[in-house]
Design a protein around this motif. Structure first.
Motif, PDB file in Angstrom:
ATOM      1  N   UNK A 204      30.748  24.534  49.792  1.00 47.68           N
ATOM      2  CA  UNK A 204      30.925  26.231  50.172  1.00 47.68           C
ATOM      3  C   UNK A 204      32.264  26.190  50.700  1.00 47.68           C
ATOM      4  N   UNK A 205      32.512  27.618  50.967  1.00 50.26           N
ATOM      5  CA  UNK A 205      34.192  27.479  51.608  1.00 50.26           C
ATOM      6  C   UNK A 205      33.447  28.744  52.634  1.00 50.26           C
ATOM      7  N   UNK A 206      34.115  29.529  53.475  1.00 53.01           N
ATOM      8  CA  UNK A 206      34.364  30.356  54.674  1.00 53.01           C
ATOM      9  C   UNK A 206      35.637  31.066  54.174  1.00 53.01           C
ATOM     10  N   UNK A 207      35.493  32.632  54.659  1.00 54.88           N
ATOM     11  CA  UNK A 207      36.457  33.490  53.537  1.00 54.88           C
ATOM     12  C   UNK A 207      36.144  34.587  54.786  1.00 54.88           C
ATOM     13  N   UNK A 208      38.020  35.472  54.726  1.00 57.31           N
ATOM     14  CA  UNK A 208      37.468  36.991  55.201  1.00 57.31           C
ATOM     15  C   UNK A 208      38.271  37.731  55.024  1.00 57.31           C
ATOM     16  N   UNK A 209      38.289  38.844  54.440  1.00 60.65           N
ATOM     17  CA  UNK A 209      38.896  39.754  54.092  1.00 60.65           C
ATOM     18  C   UNK A 209      39.725  40.533  55.833  1.00 60.65           C
ATOM     19  N   UNK A 210      40.902  39.805  55.618  1.00 63.74           N
ATOM     20  CA  UNK A 210      41.988  40.659  56.508  1.00 63.74           C
ATOM     21  C   UNK A 210      42.642  41.821  56.640  1.00 63.74           C
ATOM     22  N   UNK A 211      43.499  42.074  55.863  1.00 59.76           N
ATOM     23  CA  UNK A 211      44.414  43.187  55.010  1.00 59.76           C
ATOM     24  C   UNK A 211      43.713  43.669  54.511  1.00 59.76           C
ATOM     25  N   UNK A 212      42.497  43.862  53.665  1.00 59.81           N
ATOM     26  CA  UNK A 212      42.401  44.913  52.786  1.00 59.81           C
ATOM     27  C   UNK A 212      40.644  44.721  52.430  1.00 59.81           C
ATOM     28  N   UNK A 213      40.190  45.900  52.209  1.00 62.07           N
ATOM     29  CA  UNK A 213      39.028  46.733  51.837  1.00 62.07           C
ATOM     30  C   UNK A 213      39.005  47.620  50.912  1.00 62.07           C
ATOM     31  N   UNK A 214      37.921  47.429  50.096  1.00 63.84           N
ATOM     32  CA  UNK A 214      37.971  48.298  48.830  1.00 63.84           C
ATOM     33  C   UNK A 214      36.998  47.515  47.619  1.00 63.84           C
ATOM     34  N   UNK A 215      36.692  47.682  46.868  1.00 67.46           N
ATOM     35  CA  UNK A 215      35.963  47.590  45.537  1.00 67.46           C
ATOM     36  C   UNK A 215      36.707  46.634  44.788  1.00 67.46           C
ATOM     37  N   UNK A 216      35.802  45.354  44.397  1.00 70.01           N
ATOM     38  CA  UNK A 216      36.637  44.130  43.550  1.00 70.01           C
ATOM     39  C   UNK A 216      36.624  43.420  43.784  1.00 70.01           C
ATOM     40  N   UNK A 217      36.483  41.944  44.902  1.00 65.50           N
ATOM     41  CA  UNK A 217      36.741  41.226  45.183  1.00 65.50           C
ATOM     42  C   UNK A 217      36.296  40.151  44.339  1.00 65.50           C
ATOM     43  N   UNK A 218      37.314  39.499  43.556  1.00 60.79           N
ATOM     44  CA  UNK A 218      36.264  38.377  43.136  1.00 60.79           C
ATOM     45  C   UNK A 218      36.883  36.834  43.147  1.00 60.79           C
ATOM     46  N   UNK A 219      36.290  35.878  43.614  1.00 59.02           N
ATOM     47  CA  UNK A 219      37.236  34.841  43.987  1.00 59.02           C
ATOM     48  C   UNK A 219      36.751  33.824  42.948  1.00 59.02           C
ATOM     49  N   UNK A 220      38.417  33.358  42.069  1.00 64.11           N
ATOM     50  CA  UNK A 220      37.869  32.174  41.334  1.00 64.11           C
ATOM     51  C   UNK A 220      38.925  30.489  41.752  1.00 64.11           C
ATOM     52  N   UNK A 221      37.677  30.295  40.655  1.00 59.41           N
ATOM     53  CA  UNK A 221      37.660  28.453  41.054  1.00 59.41           C
ATOM     54  C   UNK A 221      38.004  28.118  40.214  1.00 59.41           C
ATOM     55  N   UNK A 222      38.218  26.971  40.744  1.00 54.69           N
ATOM     56  CA  UNK A 222      39.295  26.190  38.815  1.00 54.69           C
ATOM     57  C   UNK A 222      38.577  24.568  39.526  1.00 54.69           C
ATOM     58  N   UNK A 223      38.230  23.556  38.802  1.00 50.70           N
ATOM     59  CA  UNK A 223      38.096  22.509  38.962  1.00 50.70           C
ATOM     60  C   UNK A 223      39.562  21.729  38.401  1.00 50.70           C
ATOM     61  N   UNK A 224      40.161  21.616  39.428  1.00 51.19           N
ATOM     62  CA  UNK A 224      41.579  20.194  39.888  1.00 51.19           C
ATOM     63  C   UNK A 224      41.989  19.786  38.787  1.00 51.19           C
ATOM     64  N   UNK A 225      40.298  18.300  39.043  1.00 51.18           N
ATOM     65  CA  UNK A 225      40.738  16.909  37.668  1.00 51.18           C
ATOM     66  C   UNK A 225      39.882  17.694  36.546  1.00 51.18           C
ATOM     67  N   UNK A 226      39.958  18.094  35.486  1.00 51.79           N
ATOM     68  CA  UNK A 226      39.061  17.984  34.498  1.00 51.79           C
ATOM     69  C   UNK A 226      39.076  16.692  33.978  1.00 51.79           C
ATOM     70  N   UNK A 227      37.355  16.246  33.586  1.00 51.07           N
ATOM     71  CA  UNK A 227      37.099  15.558  33.110  1.00 51.07           C
ATOM     72  C   UNK A 227      36.451  15.375  31.934  1.00 51.07           C
TER      73      UNK A 227
END
Length: 194
Positions: free
Chosen positions: A144-167
């Motif tokens: 998991x990770x902790x995050x926060x929206x500091x300079x933006x509010x609204x709809x449609x925030x999406x997080x993209x997570x990518x495997x750095x080393x794809x085996x």
């Protein structure tokens, strides 16, 4: 006769000669294809479980019912690692920290725990969102990770997570969260820094 799989709530399929799925982890076995002393039935489960027990009941033979159970270990083989499940809250407040959960999974959403711990990179589709810098270590298939929206509010925030080393080959394994709505913080109003 009936074959019953205990420990699952769905996602169970049966194949074999004279096997008919009855639903709820139960299959009936007809008498005409039952060979003397043995029978092959393939049970496939598409949901993650920690324990699984299988029993057979013969309620039709003279002197019965006869009940038996598996006397060997059932080996669990999830499908190949193919995606990252990213779970974020549906609604958060601007300026307040929140948690986003990650899980390495197969195509059936089963947890993949392998001997290769993974590193992922994280990005967001909006400016003003604090995400971890560098790579995040994923141990035993979850993180998991902790995050926060500091300079933006609204709809449609999406997080993209990518495997750095794809085996698993040349395809990049990644995952995206469902859209998050960020409510304005104490300042009120909507800030858009797209």
């Amino acid at each position: 006769s009936t074959l019953t799989v205990v420990g699952v709530s769905g996602g169970v399929t049966f194949t074999g000669d004279g096997v008919t799925a009855e639903g709820g982890g139960v299959a009936s076995l007809d008498a005409t294809t039952w060979l003397a002393g043995e029978r092959t039935v393939v049970v496939r489960n598409t949901e993650a479980v920690s324990t699984l027990s299988i029993s057979v009941e013969d309620a039709t033979s003279t002197g019965g019912p006869y009940v038996g159970a598996m006397d060997s270990v059932i080996t669990y083989h999830p499908d190949a690692y193919s995606k990252i499940i990213v779970t974020a809250p549906a609604e958060v407040t601007q300026g307040e920290a929140f948690r986003v959960d990650l899980m390495m999974a197969d195509k059936y959403d089963n947890l993949i725990v392998d001997s290769n711990d993974r590193y992922v990179s994280i990005s967001a589709n909006k400016l003003g969102i604090e995400v971890p810098t560098g790579d995040l270590w994923i141990e035993d298939g979850v993180g998991h990770f902790m995050t926060k929206a500091m300079g933006w509010s609204g709809e449609g925030l999406v997080f993209n997570v990518k495997d750095v080393v794809n085996l698993e080959g040349s395809t990049v394994t990644h995952g995206m969260s469902a859209a998050v709505t960020v409510l304005p913080g104490n300042g009120g109003g909507t800030t858009t820094l797209d």
